[in-house]
Design a protein around this motif. Structure first.
Motif, short mmCIF file in Angstrom:
data_model
loop_
_atom_site.label_atom_id
_atom_site.label_comp_id
_atom_site.label_asym_id
_atom_site.label_seq_id
_atom_site.Cartn_x
_atom_site.Cartn_y
_atom_site.Cartn_z
N ALA A 16 0.82 -1.21 0.00
CA ALA A 16 0.00 0.00 0.00
C ALA A 16 0.85 1.26 0.00
O ALA A 16 1.90 1.33 0.64
CB ALA A 16 -0.91 0.00 1.22
N HIS A 17 0.41 2.25 -0.75
CA HIS A 17 1.05 3.56 -0.74
C HIS A 17 0.28 4.47 0.22
O HIS A 17 -0.92 4.34 0.40
CB HIS A 17 1.05 4.17 -2.14
CG HIS A 17 1.87 3.37 -3.12
ND1 HIS A 17 3.25 3.32 -3.07
CD2 HIS A 17 1.52 2.59 -4.17
CE1 HIS A 17 3.70 2.55 -4.05
NE2 HIS A 17 2.67 2.08 -4.72
N MET A 18 1.03 5.41 0.81
CA MET A 18 0.40 6.33 1.75
C MET A 18 -0.56 7.25 1.04
O MET A 18 -0.23 7.88 0.04
CB MET A 18 1.49 7.15 2.47
CG MET A 18 0.95 8.14 3.49
SD MET A 18 0.10 7.35 4.88
CE MET A 18 1.49 6.59 5.71
N ALA A 258 -4.27 -10.15 12.49
CA ALA A 258 -3.73 -11.06 11.47
C ALA A 258 -3.28 -10.29 10.23
O ALA A 258 -2.23 -10.58 9.66
CB ALA A 258 -4.79 -12.10 11.09
N LEU A 259 -4.06 -9.30 9.82
CA LEU A 259 -3.69 -8.48 8.66
C LEU A 259 -2.41 -7.69 8.93
O LEU A 259 -1.59 -7.48 8.04
CB LEU A 259 -4.84 -7.53 8.31
CG LEU A 259 -6.08 -8.17 7.70
CD1 LEU A 259 -7.21 -7.15 7.60
CD2 LEU A 259 -5.77 -8.75 6.33
N GLN A 260 -2.27 -7.24 10.17
CA GLN A 260 -1.09 -6.45 10.53
C GLN A 260 0.17 -7.31 10.61
O GLN A 260 1.29 -6.79 10.51
CB GLN A 260 -1.32 -5.76 11.87
CG GLN A 260 -2.29 -4.59 11.81
CD GLN A 260 -1.69 -3.39 11.12
OE1 GLN A 260 -0.52 -3.07 11.28
NE2 GLN A 260 -2.50 -2.71 10.32
N VAL A 275 -11.10 -2.63 4.00
CA VAL A 275 -10.53 -3.72 4.78
C VAL A 275 -9.05 -3.88 4.47
O VAL A 275 -8.21 -4.01 5.37
CB VAL A 275 -11.29 -5.04 4.52
CG1 VAL A 275 -10.54 -6.23 5.11
CG2 VAL A 275 -12.70 -4.96 5.10
N LEU A 276 -8.69 -3.84 3.20
CA LEU A 276 -7.29 -3.98 2.81
C LEU A 276 -6.43 -2.86 3.37
O LEU A 276 -5.24 -3.05 3.65
CB LEU A 276 -7.16 -4.00 1.28
CG LEU A 276 -7.61 -5.29 0.59
CD1 LEU A 276 -7.63 -5.10 -0.92
CD2 LEU A 276 -6.70 -6.44 0.96
N GLU A 277 -7.01 -1.69 3.58
CA GLU A 277 -6.27 -0.56 4.10
C GLU A 277 -5.75 -0.83 5.51
O GLU A 277 -4.78 -0.22 5.96
CB GLU A 277 -7.16 0.69 4.10
CG GLU A 277 -6.48 1.98 4.55
CD GLU A 277 -5.34 2.40 3.64
OE1 GLU A 277 -4.44 3.11 4.12
OE2 GLU A 277 -5.34 2.03 2.45
#
Length: 496
Positions: A16-18, A258-260, A275-277
Motif C-alpha cells: 500500500a502507498h500512503m 492477522a492483517l497487521q 478492509v485492505l487498508e
C-alpha cells in the motif's frame, strides 16, 4: 512462485502507498532544548506545560501572567519567566516558538521573526501564522497518540481522543517502558525475522491486559529463549480470515491483528478496499478473485500458492469475504494445507446473512416467526440450483431461509418454493453489496423474487432472505411506500 496466474485487476495488489496527508505527523524530541512562549494567558500556559512535559526549558515572555500560568511557573523549575515582551534576540538557540497574540499584527510580527531565526513557530488559534499544529493527545508515554483534523473540527478530534482513551488501558504505559528496557536484550537473543516478530506479538497480547509485575521481565526473556530454541527454519503458516461483508468496522480485532502480521495477503475480489487498508503496508497483496460469470483463479492454483508461500517461511493471510467457514470453500483449503503439514489458523468473520439482518433491523430467529434458520447456496458448481435441496423443508413456514449467491437462480428458487407449498405472499428480501456504499435492497414477497433480482441486478453477489422473520421489514416498507404516495398526491393537489 509460478503456482498462481494473477488476475487482471485495477485493484492495488502491491504494498500500500500512503494516502495524501493534510499534515505530516511528527514526534519531536525537546529534552533539554530551549522553547519560547510569548504571552501570559491560560492558553499560553497550556502550551508551555506541554513543552515542559517534553523536557524543554521553557522561556516565557510576558509582562503579566494569568493566575493559572503564575501557579504553574512557581511549581516547576523548568520555566524561566522574563517580565518583558519578546525580541528578535529571544529566538537565539530556540528549538520551537509559540505565542498567544491579541491581533493579526502582533501574530505576523512574531511569526516572521521566528521564521527569520529559523525557529518553527505556532501562533495559538491563528492557523495562517502556524508552521505546525498541536493535536489532541492521548498520553500513555512512552506511548503517545496525537489526533489532528487539520483544524477543521477540533471537537471531532476531542471525541476521537475520548474513544481512544477507552481502548488504551493505563497499564500500557508500564508495558511500553518495559519494552524499551528489554528491547536490546531481546534483539541480542532473537535474530530479525519471523521469530522476533512472534515474540513481540506475544508481548502485545499481554500489554493489553494487567500491568506487568516484578517477574514479568524475566518471564519475557525466558519466552525469547524458548522461541529461539523452538524456531524452525522457514516455518510459515496460513491464517484464513473472514473479512465480513465489506464494512471495515465489522472486522474482528483478531482479524485486524492477522492483517497487521501478514507477509502476503491472498484476497478475494469481494474484499473491500477499506478492509485492505488495515493490512500491514509492507505485506504483498495478491488478488485471487472468485466471482461467478467472471475470470477466476482456479482453487488448485490458490492452494498451491498458499503451500509454496508458507513453505518459504511466509505468514500468509487468506482473506475471504464474509465468514470463511460459510460457503467459503475453507474446508478444501484447510485439508490441503494440513496434508502438507502447514499450520492453519481460522479467524471467523461476520457472514452476509447476519449483516443483512442487522441492516434491516430484524431477528432471523424471532420467536414469533421462526424456530430455525438455514443458510443455503443458490447455485451449484455448474451454475444452476443444487440438485439435492429438500424444497419441502425449505418451504416450511416457521423457518427463515437465506440463499447465498442466488441472483441468477432467483426465478427457479421462487418456482420451487411455490411448488413445494410456500405461500406466494411470504415476505422476502433481496440485498446486494450489504453494508457497502452501493448497497441495494428490495423488500416484498416470494411471488416477485425474479423481478426483484432483475431490478437490483447481479453485478454484485445477491443475498435472498425468505420467511416470516422479514414481516416487520415488509410492513415498514409498505408503510413508507404508502406515505410516499400520500406525499406525492398532496404535491399534485397543491400544483392544481
Amino acid at each position: 512462485m509460478d503456482a498462481l496466474q494473477l488476475l487482471p485487476s485495477d485493484r492495488n495488489t502491491s504494498p500500500a502507498h500512503m494516502a495524501p496527508l493534510a499534515k505530516l505527523p511528527v514526534f519531536w524530541a525537546l529534552e533539554g532544548k530551549s522553547a519560547i512562549v510569548a504571552g501570559g494567558s491560560d492558553a499560553a500556559a497550556w502550551k508551555a506545560e506541554l513543552l515542559a512535559a517534553c523536557g524543554a526549558e521553557v522561556h516565557v515572555y510576558a509582562e503579566e501572567l494569568s493566575g493559572t500560568f503564575a501557579n504553574l511557573i512557581n511549581q516547576d523549575g523548568r520555566f524561566f519567566h522574563h517580565r518583558k515582551q519578546w525580541s528578535p534576540a529571544s529566538f537565539e538557540d530556540a528549538a520551537i516558538a509559540i505565542a498567544d497574540c491579541e491581533n493579526d499584527e502582533a501574530a505576523a510580527a512574531f511569526f516572521h521573526a521566528a521564521c527569520r531565526a529559523g525557529v518553527p513557530v505556532n501562533v495559538i488559534d491563528n492557523p495562517k501564522y502556524c508552521q505546525f499544529q498541536f493535536g489532541s493527545i492521548v498520553n500513555r508515554s512512552p506511548v503517545v497518540v496525537a489526533i489532528s483534523t487539520d483544524g477543521a473540527a477540533p471537537i471531532l478530534a476531542q471525541a476521537i481522543r475520548r474513544r481512544i482513551e477507552t481502548l488504551l488501558p493505563p497499564a500500557l504505559k508500564s508495558w511500553a517502558e518495559l519494552a524499551h528496557s528489554i528491547r536490546e536484550k531481546v534483539n541480542a537473543k532473537i535474530s530479525p525475522g519471523a521469530a522476533r516478530r512472534a515474540f513481540w506479538e506475544g508481548f502485545v497480547d499481554r500489554a493489553f491486559g494487567a500491568a506487568p509485575e516484578t517477574q514479568t521481565e524475566a518471564e519475557l526473556l525466558a519466552d525469547a529463549g524458548r522461541i529461539v530454541a523452538q524456531a524452525k527454519p522457514s516455518s510459515g503458516r496460513v491464517t484464513l480470515v473472514g473479512a465480513g461483508p465489506g464494512d471495515a468496522e465489522l472486522l474482528t480485532l483478531k482479524a485486524v491483528r492477522a492483517l497487521q502480521a501478514a507477509d502476503v495477503i491472498l484476497f478475494d475480489d469481494l474484499v473491500s478496499d477499506e478492509v485492505l487498508e488495515l493490512a500491514r503496508r509492507e505485506a504483498k497483496r495478491m488478488l485471487v478473485g472468485k466471482r461467478g460469470g467472471r475470470t477466476s483463479c482456479k482453487q488448485e492454483d490458490i492452494n498451491a500458492t498458499m503451500i509454496a508461500l508458507a513453505k518459504a517461511g511466509k505468514r500468509v493471510v487468506r482473506l475471504k469475504s464474509g465468514d470463511p467457514m460459510i460457503f467459503g470453500r475453507a474446508g478444501e483449503e484447510i485439508a490441503c494445507l494440513e496434508q502438507e503439514g502447514i499450520p492453519v489458523d481460522i479467524v471467523p468473520g461476520i457472514t452476509s446473512a447476519s449483516a443483512m439482518a442487522a441492516r434491516l433491523g430484524v431477528s432471523l430467529t424471532h420467536r414469533d416467526h421462526a424456530q430455525a434458520v438455514r443458510f443455503v447456496t443458490g447455485h451449484s458448481r455448474l451454475g444452476d440450483l443444487p440438485e439435492h435441496l429438500d424444497w419441502q423443508n425449505l418451504a416450511e413456514p416457521r423457518t427463515t431461509t437465506i440463499f447465498y449467491m442466488g441472483g441468477r437462480t432467483a426465478g427457479q428458487i421462487r418456482a420451487r418454493l411455490l411448488a413445494a407449498g410456500m405461500a406466494a405472499k411470504t415476505p422476502a428480501v433481496v440485498m446486494s453489496a450489504v453494508t457497502r456504499s452501493d448497497e441495494k435492497r428490495w423488500i416484498g414477497t416470494v411471488n416477485d423474487l425474479a423481478e426483484a433480482v432483475e431490478e437490483i441486478g447481479v453485478d454484485n453477489p445477491i443475498l435472498i432472505g425468505i420467511g416470516q422473520a422479514f414481516s416487520v421489514a415488509l410492513s415498514k416498507a409498505e408503510t413508507r411506500a404508502q406515505q410516499s404516495d400520500e406525499q406525492a398526491a398532496e404535491i399534485r393537489m397543491r400544483a392544481i
